[in-house]
Design a protein around this motif. Structure first.
Motif, PDB file in Angstrom:
ATOM      1  N   ILE A  27      17.685   3.018  -9.524  1.00  0.00           N
ATOM      2  CA  ILE A  27      17.475   2.895  -8.089  1.00  0.00           C
ATOM      3  C   ILE A  27      18.759   2.348  -7.480  1.00  0.00           C
ATOM      4  O   ILE A  27      19.293   1.330  -7.935  1.00  0.00           O
ATOM      5  N   SER A  28      19.291   3.021  -6.473  1.00  0.00           N
ATOM      6  CA  SER A  28      20.539   2.597  -5.852  1.00  0.00           C
ATOM      7  C   SER A  28      20.509   2.981  -4.381  1.00  0.00           C
ATOM      8  O   SER A  28      19.588   3.686  -3.933  1.00  0.00           O
ATOM      9  N   LEU A 179       2.213   0.186  -1.314  1.00  0.00           N
ATOM     10  CA  LEU A 179       3.458   0.804  -1.768  1.00  0.00           C
ATOM     11  C   LEU A 179       3.260   2.229  -2.279  1.00  0.00           C
ATOM     12  O   LEU A 179       4.225   2.877  -2.681  1.00  0.00           O
ATOM     13  N   GLY A 180       2.029   2.711  -2.270  1.00  0.00           N
ATOM     14  CA  GLY A 180       1.765   4.075  -2.705  1.00  0.00           C
ATOM     15  C   GLY A 180       1.960   4.299  -4.193  1.00  0.00           C
ATOM     16  O   GLY A 180       2.470   5.341  -4.615  1.00  0.00           O
ATOM     17  N   LEU A 181       1.540   3.343  -4.996  1.00  0.00           N
ATOM     18  CA  LEU A 181       1.684   3.436  -6.452  1.00  0.00           C
ATOM     19  C   LEU A 181       0.397   4.018  -7.037  1.00  0.00           C
ATOM     20  O   LEU A 181      -0.603   3.325  -7.186  1.00  0.00           O
ATOM     21  N   SER A 225       3.281   4.102 -14.349  1.00  0.00           N
ATOM     22  CA  SER A 225       4.175   5.219 -14.652  1.00  0.00           C
ATOM     23  C   SER A 225       5.599   4.842 -14.271  1.00  0.00           C
ATOM     24  O   SER A 225       5.830   3.900 -13.499  1.00  0.00           O
ATOM     25  N   ILE A 226       6.567   5.579 -14.767  1.00  0.00           N
ATOM     26  CA  ILE A 226       7.964   5.306 -14.431  1.00  0.00           C
ATOM     27  C   ILE A 226       8.223   5.561 -12.955  1.00  0.00           C
ATOM     28  O   ILE A 226       9.002   4.846 -12.315  1.00  0.00           O
ATOM     29  N   ALA A 230       9.642   2.738 -10.398  1.00  0.00           N
ATOM     30  CA  ALA A 230      10.823   2.993  -9.572  1.00  0.00           C
ATOM     31  C   ALA A 230      10.527   2.682  -8.106  1.00  0.00           C
ATOM     32  O   ALA A 230      11.354   2.073  -7.403  1.00  0.00           O
ATOM     33  N   ARG A 231       9.347   3.064  -7.637  1.00  0.00           N
ATOM     34  CA  ARG A 231       8.972   2.779  -6.244  1.00  0.00           C
ATOM     35  C   ARG A 231       8.863   1.270  -6.013  1.00  0.00           C
ATOM     36  O   ARG A 231       9.267   0.768  -4.960  1.00  0.00           O
TER      37      ARG A 231
END
Length: 321
Positions: A27-28, A179-181, A225-226, A230-231
């Motif tokens: 993440i950048s 956060l929509g995970l 999940s990955i 990431a989110r």
């Protein structure tokens, strides 16, 4: 391999053959890339003690909401009666400085660990009632830094008590929902595993039972999940995640490290890295952030061999660019 080709190639180099089922995220400020091997990107892993970092976010968020105070005690929020653990403060729990053991003797940790080694069984199947029974017999030691799964179990369930809901619902309402995970959850039993749940394996490739249980949730019971990890890291970096102050170090933790609410900060090559790792019977995980550069990294593996070194390498080689 699935996902971003360049990241996939780097994961092959960093993880080698020890982690046949794994995933990573970078993440950048330029965006988010994810890659995986051996499973779809929607597959969920046990993230182990990264769950403590999530509990830290919920603790800081509850402080901001005014539901708790740093000096609030466990006994004010959980039905423990007049026992020593009832007087432990939430702040001390959030920093692993409560004087509580890693696990209570009444939980028979040695017996459970031996069963895990020999048969791959889940050592953490307790519900909240059983956790409270164990808590009533615990001796509280002197206040010092001592990493405690037990302490974070109590912290998470106490915060949930302040919000008048179970811990799993608290995570859903304040973390995964906003956060929509979509693949970020806490199974209390194996029957509650999602359709994309991976089976973890030992370093020798032996299957391990999933670590499910209501009690362990705040300390090590989250699956993700990955893509969802990431989110989450992206939300931590841009400040949109709840309880972001949990990342700010407020107390010494170990040599060269400081701790916020669950999150650990260390200096790596002149950069301040905020991170946490996790390990269960069949999984390993690592998540880290360089908040100054707005960069983060995550590695999840369905094998119980450490991914700490690859995680730090993946993050620092991108923050130095």
């Amino acid at each position: 391999m699935r996902g971003d080709g360049r990241l996939a190639a780097r994961i092959e180099e960093l993880l080698g053959s020890r982690h046949p089922v794994a995933a990573a995220a970078l993440i950048s400020p330029d965006g988010v890339t994810v890659a995986g091997r051996g499973a779809d990107l929607e597959a969920d892993f046990e993230i182990g003690s990264i769950s403590k970092a999530v509990t830290g976010l919920l603790y800081a968020d509850a402080l901001e909401r005014g539901e708790i105070k740093a000096e609030t005690t466990v006994g004010e929020l959980l039905p423990l009666g007049e026992v020593p653990v009832a007087r432990v403060t939430l702040a001390s729990l959030s920093r692993h400085q409560s004087g509580l053991p890693g696990l209570p003797k009444s939980a028979h940790p040695l017996r459970r660990t031996l069963a895990l080694w020999r048969h791959g069984t889940n050592p953490y199947g307790d519900d909240l009632r059983q956790l409270l029974v164990q808590a009533r017999d615990v001796r509280v030691g002197r206040l010092r830094t001592r990493y405690s799964n037990f302490g974070f179990e109590l912290l998470g369930h106490a915060i949930a008590g302040a919000a008048a809901m179970p811990y799993a619902d608290l995570v859903r309402e304040r973390i995964s929902g906003p956060l929509g995970l979509d693949h970020f959850y806490l199974p209390a039993t194996a029957d509650e595993l999602g359709p994309n749940a991976l089976i973890g394996r030992s370093r020798r490739g032996r299957p391990r039972e999933p670590w499910t249980g209501e009690a362990i949730g705040p300390a090590g019971g989250i699956r993700a999940s990955i893509q969802d990890m990431a989110r989450l890291v992206a939300a931590l970096l841009d400040g949109s995640a709840p309880g972001i102050s949990a990342l700010d170090p407020v107390a010494p933790f170990s040599k060269g490290a400081r701790i916020g609410a669950g999150w650990i900060t260390i200096d790596v090559k002149g950069r301040q890295i905020t991170w946490h790792n996790g390990g269960t019977g069949g999984f390993r995980s690592w998540a880290g952030l360089d908040r100054d550069s707005g960069t983060g990294a995550v590695i999840l593996s369905a094998t119980s061999a450490s991914v700490d070194r690859p995680g730090f390498m993946l993050l620092t080689e991108h923050t130095s660019r």
